[in-house]
Scaffold this active site. Structure first.
Site, short mmCIF file in Angstrom:
data_model
loop_
_atom_site.label_atom_id
_atom_site.label_comp_id
_atom_site.label_asym_id
_atom_site.label_seq_id
_atom_site.Cartn_x
_atom_site.Cartn_y
_atom_site.Cartn_z
CB VAL A 194 -0.91 0.04 1.32
CG1 VAL A 194 -1.98 1.18 1.27
CG2 VAL A 194 -1.70 -1.06 1.23
CB ALA A 195 1.27 3.91 -2.62
CG ASP A 209 -6.11 -2.74 -7.04
OD1 ASP A 209 -5.03 -2.39 -7.95
OD2 ASP A 209 -6.28 -2.32 -6.00
CD GLU A 256 -0.01 -4.29 -5.68
OE1 GLU A 256 -0.80 -3.83 -6.38
OE2 GLU A 256 0.05 -3.71 -4.57
ZN LIG Z 1 -3.83 -1.35 -6.89
#
Ligand SMILES: [Zn+2]
Length: 346
Positions: A194-195, A209, A256
């Site tokens: 998570v950014a 996503d 991811e």
């Molecule tokens: Zn994402």
């Protein structure tokens, strides 16, 4: 004596008045000369500036008696103009890099389209893909590309399991997510997935996503079985798998399989076929494909060809960009140091 004195005084006063008159007159003459000279110079400068605009480029670096069109690389050889780009334009466009160390610059206003009403509904009531909530948004042109990808997938496989789980996120929603993950997993583990708020690609409305919802079970999409189709065709709609398994060192984000990012068709095609992530692709452009050097030619599998080049900006994001006349083009900032020009040549 008094009179004489008075008379001498008067004549001295007359003389002084005459002298003042002469000085004033000569000052006026000098002023007229200076003003008309300034006027003539400014007139000449103005006509030079007009010539510059018509000529559209700075030819001072070119050898004399050379037609700039003969020496300009690629499409620019067929004619070009110069346009000024400034400030915030550096932070906008399909190719902006948003990551740790390259935060997103939030605009005052962002135009979004919701996936709930933006999806195609088939006559039989089916949808090409599902959504996790009615509260999902993307940039409208990106949503159209996602629709195209999902519809072709649905038509090719008959599968309806695709589910978009997350798309645009505001600063506040990213902060909520980040804080939650830090609390749950600790800062180091959270940072892998998570950014930090303002460093997430989800702020751009260019990323989403994807997951799979089938038989009542929601799982992450994987590049296997029927879903492999998505990984092999996403680039045709301008999407790239943003955080591949073998590039975690470069992206700084763990693998991811679900996070896709829109970059535009020719760029996605090139990144996919050459195995480059956005960081590497921008690096390649700014190193090897400057506007006055050779340009990158991309022949996509849909039959369209593009020419790509890079223009470096100054510290404030300003740049004079040389653009071709007679070709369709687009300009995107990269959010870090310059602009990418994409020209459709056929
Ligand atoms: Zn994402």
């Amino acid at each position: 004596m008094n009179y004489g004195h008075m008379g001498g005084y008067r004549s001295r006063r007359r003389k002084r008045q005459k002298m003042i008159k002469t000085i004033v007159l000569s000052l006026i003459v000098v002023a007229i000369i200076v003003l008309s000279t300034v006027f003539l110079i400014s007139l000449r400068n103005r006509s030079e500036r007009v010539e510059d605009t018509v000529q559209t480029t700075d030819t001072s670096s070119l050898p004399p008696d050379t037609d700039p069109a003969d020496t300009a690389p690629g499409v620019l050889g067929e004619g070009f103009i110069t346009k000024s780009f400034a400030g915030e334009e550096l932070n906008r466009g399909d190719l902006i890099l948003v990551r740790a160390g390259a935060p997103y610059v939030f605009p005052d206003d962002i135009e979004l389209k919701d996936l709930y009403t933006g999806r195609k509904k088939y006559d039989n009531g089916a949808r090409a893909y599902q959504i996790s909530t009615t509260d999902l948004y993307l940039e409208e042109s990106v949503l159209e590309k996602l629709n195209g990808l999902a519809e072709e997938f649905y038509e090719a496989t008959g599968e309806r399991g695709l589910l978009v789980k997350s798309a645009y996120r505001s600063y506040e929603s990213q902060k909520e997510l980040y804080d939650y993950r830090v609390e749950r997993d600790g800062e180091e583990e959270a940072a892998k997935y998570v950014a930090k708020p303002s460093e997430s690609e989800h702020h751009t409305a260019l990323a989403f996503d994807m997951s799979v919802y089938k038989d009542g079970v929601n799982t992450y999409i994987q590049d296997e079985e029927e879903y492999l189709w998505i990984y092999e065709n996403a680039h045709k709609y301008g999407f790239v798998l943003r955080y591949p398994e073998e590039k975690t060192e470069i992206t700084g984000i763990a693998y991811e399989a679900w996070h896709f990012r829109y970059v535009g068709v020719p760029h996605a095609y090139y990144m996919y076929t050459e195995g480059l992530v956005l960081e590497e692709y921008l690096e390649l452009l700014m190193t090897n494909y400057l506007y006055n050097e050779s340009h990158l030619k991309i022949d996509c599998d849909d039959g369209n060809s593009y020419e790509i080049y890079y223009v470096t900006a100054d510290d404030y994001g300003n740049a004079e960009i040389i653009l071709p006349t007679g070709f369709e083009y687009s300009v995107s900032g990269d959010n870090i140091g310059g602009y990418v020009v994409t020209v459709k040549i056929s």
